[in-house]
Design a protein around this motif. Structure first.
Motif, PDB file in Angstrom:
ATOM      1  N   GLN A  42       0.853  -1.196   0.000  1.00  0.00           N
ATOM      2  CA  GLN A  42       0.000   0.000   0.000  1.00  0.00           C
ATOM      3  C   GLN A  42       0.888   1.246   0.000  1.00  0.00           C
ATOM      4  O   GLN A  42       1.039   1.930   0.995  1.00  0.00           O
ATOM      5  CB  GLN A  42      -0.916   0.004   1.214  1.00  0.00           C
ATOM      6  N   ILE A  43       1.467   1.541  -1.147  1.00  0.00           N
ATOM      7  CA  ILE A  43       2.327   2.705  -1.286  1.00  0.00           C
ATOM      8  C   ILE A  43       1.457   3.952  -1.395  1.00  0.00           C
ATOM      9  O   ILE A  43       0.399   3.929  -2.017  1.00  0.00           O
ATOM     10  CB  ILE A  43       3.228   2.562  -2.538  1.00  0.00           C
ATOM     11  N   ASN A  44       1.910   5.046  -0.828  1.00  0.00           N
ATOM     12  CA  ASN A  44       1.191   6.303  -0.855  1.00  0.00           C
ATOM     13  C   ASN A  44       0.866   6.684  -2.300  1.00  0.00           C
ATOM     14  O   ASN A  44       1.752   6.706  -3.157  1.00  0.00           O
ATOM     15  CB  ASN A  44       2.075   7.373  -0.197  1.00  0.00           C
ATOM     16  N   PRO A  45      -0.392   6.992  -2.604  1.00  0.00           N
ATOM     17  CA  PRO A  45      -0.779   7.336  -3.977  1.00  0.00           C
ATOM     18  C   PRO A  45      -0.015   8.539  -4.547  1.00  0.00           C
ATOM     19  O   PRO A  45       0.293   8.583  -5.734  1.00  0.00           O
ATOM     20  CB  PRO A  45      -2.272   7.643  -3.884  1.00  0.00           C
ATOM     21  N   LEU A  69      11.937  14.026  -9.661  1.00  0.00           N
ATOM     22  CA  LEU A  69      10.571  13.576  -9.383  1.00  0.00           C
ATOM     23  C   LEU A  69      10.556  12.295  -8.549  1.00  0.00           C
ATOM     24  O   LEU A  69       9.779  12.153  -7.598  1.00  0.00           O
ATOM     25  CB  LEU A  69       9.809  13.367 -10.693  1.00  0.00           C
ATOM     26  N   ILE A  70      11.437  11.375  -8.892  1.00  0.00           N
ATOM     27  CA  ILE A  70      11.436  10.081  -8.202  1.00  0.00           C
ATOM     28  C   ILE A  70      11.999  10.210  -6.790  1.00  0.00           C
ATOM     29  O   ILE A  70      11.518   9.555  -5.861  1.00  0.00           O
ATOM     30  CB  ILE A  70      12.189   9.031  -9.037  1.00  0.00           C
ATOM     31  N   GLU A  71      12.996  11.068  -6.606  1.00  0.00           N
ATOM     32  CA  GLU A  71      13.499  11.294  -5.250  1.00  0.00           C
ATOM     33  C   GLU A  71      12.401  11.918  -4.374  1.00  0.00           C
ATOM     34  O   GLU A  71      12.299  11.610  -3.192  1.00  0.00           O
ATOM     35  CB  GLU A  71      14.749  12.164  -5.280  1.00  0.00           C
ATOM     36  N   THR A  72      11.580  12.764  -4.967  1.00  0.00           N
ATOM     37  CA  THR A  72      10.444  13.323  -4.232  1.00  0.00           C
ATOM     38  C   THR A  72       9.441  12.208  -3.898  1.00  0.00           C
ATOM     39  O   THR A  72       8.888  12.179  -2.791  1.00  0.00           O
ATOM     40  CB  THR A  72       9.761  14.439  -5.051  1.00  0.00           C
ATOM     41  N   ALA A  73       9.231  11.296  -4.842  1.00  0.00           N
ATOM     42  CA  ALA A  73       8.337  10.155  -4.586  1.00  0.00           C
ATOM     43  C   ALA A  73       8.842   9.337  -3.403  1.00  0.00           C
ATOM     44  O   ALA A  73       8.053   8.891  -2.563  1.00  0.00           O
ATOM     45  CB  ALA A  73       8.226   9.280  -5.834  1.00  0.00           C
ATOM     46  N   LEU A  74      10.157   9.168  -3.308  1.00  0.00           N
ATOM     47  CA  LEU A  74      10.726   8.412  -2.185  1.00  0.00           C
ATOM     48  C   LEU A  74      10.640   9.189  -0.878  1.00  0.00           C
ATOM     49  O   LEU A  74      10.513   8.584   0.181  1.00  0.00           O
ATOM     50  CB  LEU A  74      12.174   8.024  -2.485  1.00  0.00           C
ATOM     51  N   ALA A  75      10.691  10.512  -0.959  1.00  0.00           N
ATOM     52  CA  ALA A  75      10.522  11.314   0.257  1.00  0.00           C
ATOM     53  C   ALA A  75       9.096  11.172   0.788  1.00  0.00           C
ATOM     54  O   ALA A  75       8.878  11.128   1.993  1.00  0.00           O
ATOM     55  CB  ALA A  75      10.835  12.786  -0.033  1.00  0.00           C
ATOM     56  N   VAL A  76       8.140  11.047  -0.130  1.00  0.00           N
ATOM     57  CA  VAL A  76       6.740  10.862   0.267  1.00  0.00           C
ATOM     58  C   VAL A  76       6.539   9.477   0.860  1.00  0.00           C
ATOM     59  O   VAL A  76       5.858   9.319   1.875  1.00  0.00           O
ATOM     60  CB  VAL A  76       5.801  11.094  -0.942  1.00  0.00           C
ATOM     61  N   ASP A  77       7.131   8.456   0.232  1.00  0.00           N
ATOM     62  CA  ASP A  77       6.989   7.088   0.734  1.00  0.00           C
ATOM     63  C   ASP A  77       8.258   6.292   0.430  1.00  0.00           C
ATOM     64  O   ASP A  77       8.464   5.831  -0.693  1.00  0.00           O
ATOM     65  CB  ASP A  77       5.786   6.392   0.093  1.00  0.00           C
ATOM     66  N   ARG A  79       9.086   3.394   0.997  1.00  0.00           N
ATOM     67  CA  ARG A  79       8.897   1.965   0.728  1.00  0.00           C
ATOM     68  C   ARG A  79       8.590   1.692  -0.735  1.00  0.00           C
ATOM     69  O   ARG A  79       8.292   0.569  -1.116  1.00  0.00           O
ATOM     70  CB  ARG A  79       7.753   1.417   1.593  1.00  0.00           C
ATOM     71  N   ASN A  80       8.696   2.702  -1.596  1.00  0.00           N
ATOM     72  CA  ASN A  80       8.345   2.576  -3.004  1.00  0.00           C
ATOM     73  C   ASN A  80       9.500   1.919  -3.766  1.00  0.00           C
ATOM     74  O   ASN A  80      10.398   2.589  -4.275  1.00  0.00           O
ATOM     75  CB  ASN A  80       8.011   3.961  -3.570  1.00  0.00           C
ATOM     76  N   ARG A  81       9.480   0.587  -3.833  1.00  0.00           N
ATOM     77  CA  ARG A  81      10.549  -0.179  -4.497  1.00  0.00           C
ATOM     78  C   ARG A  81      10.700   0.196  -5.955  1.00  0.00           C
ATOM     79  O   ARG A  81      11.805   0.304  -6.472  1.00  0.00           O
ATOM     80  CB  ARG A  81      10.253  -1.682  -4.429  1.00  0.00           C
ATOM     81  N   ALA A  82       9.591   0.394  -6.643  1.00  0.00           N
ATOM     82  CA  ALA A  82       9.648   0.730  -8.068  1.00  0.00           C
ATOM     83  C   ALA A  82      10.382   2.046  -8.283  1.00  0.00           C
ATOM     84  O   ALA A  82      11.047   2.227  -9.315  1.00  0.00           O
ATOM     85  CB  ALA A  82       8.238   0.797  -8.642  1.00  0.00           C
ATOM     86  N   ALA A  83      10.319   2.949  -7.333  1.00  0.00           N
ATOM     87  CA  ALA A  83      11.035   4.222  -7.446  1.00  0.00           C
ATOM     88  C   ALA A  83      12.544   3.980  -7.395  1.00  0.00           C
ATOM     89  O   ALA A  83      13.301   4.582  -8.166  1.00  0.00           O
ATOM     90  CB  ALA A  83      10.598   5.176  -6.342  1.00  0.00           C
TER      91      ALA A  83
END
Length: 188
Positions: A42-45, A69-77, A79-83
């Motif tokens: 359940q990764i943050n949308p 963009l992807i580093e920001t995605a990782l800052a949000v969550d 646990r986002n392996r795809a990032a």
């Protein structure tokens, strides 16, 4: 016959209140821990939306924008392996396989059996000239897939192709220092 003394309500409360308090605290702690943790799937949308934007930027040939963009995605969550895998691919596009390997390791720390991350890491290992380590990844992927799968096919092709010529040349020109008595020099 001896009569048993009856305890008053206040005496009962005083006798059992420390136990009740401990049990109530334990129950509250256990229930709050369960509520605060989300399953890994359940990764943050918002993180997923940023990842998709980063993947689009990478596909359009803008790896620097994709990384932001992807580093920001990782800052949000985080646990986002795809990032992590996508950051690794961006690093590989920039000719930085060592950095890519580090991102793939982060993804594998979250899920050691992620065949996509194992395959991508293997490809970066081939780029670095670590073909034996890439073969170990391929063997692990084949064990996990139990049949031929796309990540195994992709990594097998990368291993077959081998490292880039510059890496092969650098490995061939590497001088290994002599060991033991051969290392001693004599003065004329």
């Amino acid at each position: 016959m001896v009569e048993e003394p009856h305890l008053s309500l206040s005496e009962l409360f005083m006798r059992f209140s420390p136990i009740a308090v401990v049990l109530a605290l334990a129950l509250a702690t256990v229930s709050s821990v369960g509520e605060s943790q989300k399953p890994d799937d359940q990764i943050n949308p918002r993180s997923m939306a940023l990842l998709k934007q980063g993947q689009a930027a990478l596909a359009a040939g803008h790896p620097d924008q994709a990384e932001d963009l992807i580093e920001t995605a990782l800052a949000v969550d985080p646990r986002n392996r795809a990032a992590y895998v996508t950051l690794g691919r961006a690093s590989q596009q920039q000719g930085l396989p060592g950095k890519a390997i580090r991102y793939y390791k982060d993804a594998l720390d979250l899920e050691p059996n992620d065949v996509t991350a194992l395959s991508a890491e293997g490809d970066a290992l081939v780029q670095r000239g670590a073909v034996d380590r890439a073969r170990a990844n391929l063997a692990r992927i084949r064990t996990l897939c139990k049949a031929e799968c796309a990540p195994a096919t992709t990594l097998a092709a990368a291993i077959q192709k081998g490292p880039p010529p510059a890496v092969q040349t650098a490995q061939a020109n590497t001088v290994v220092p002599p060991k033991g008595d051969e290392a001693k020099t004599t003065k004329p």
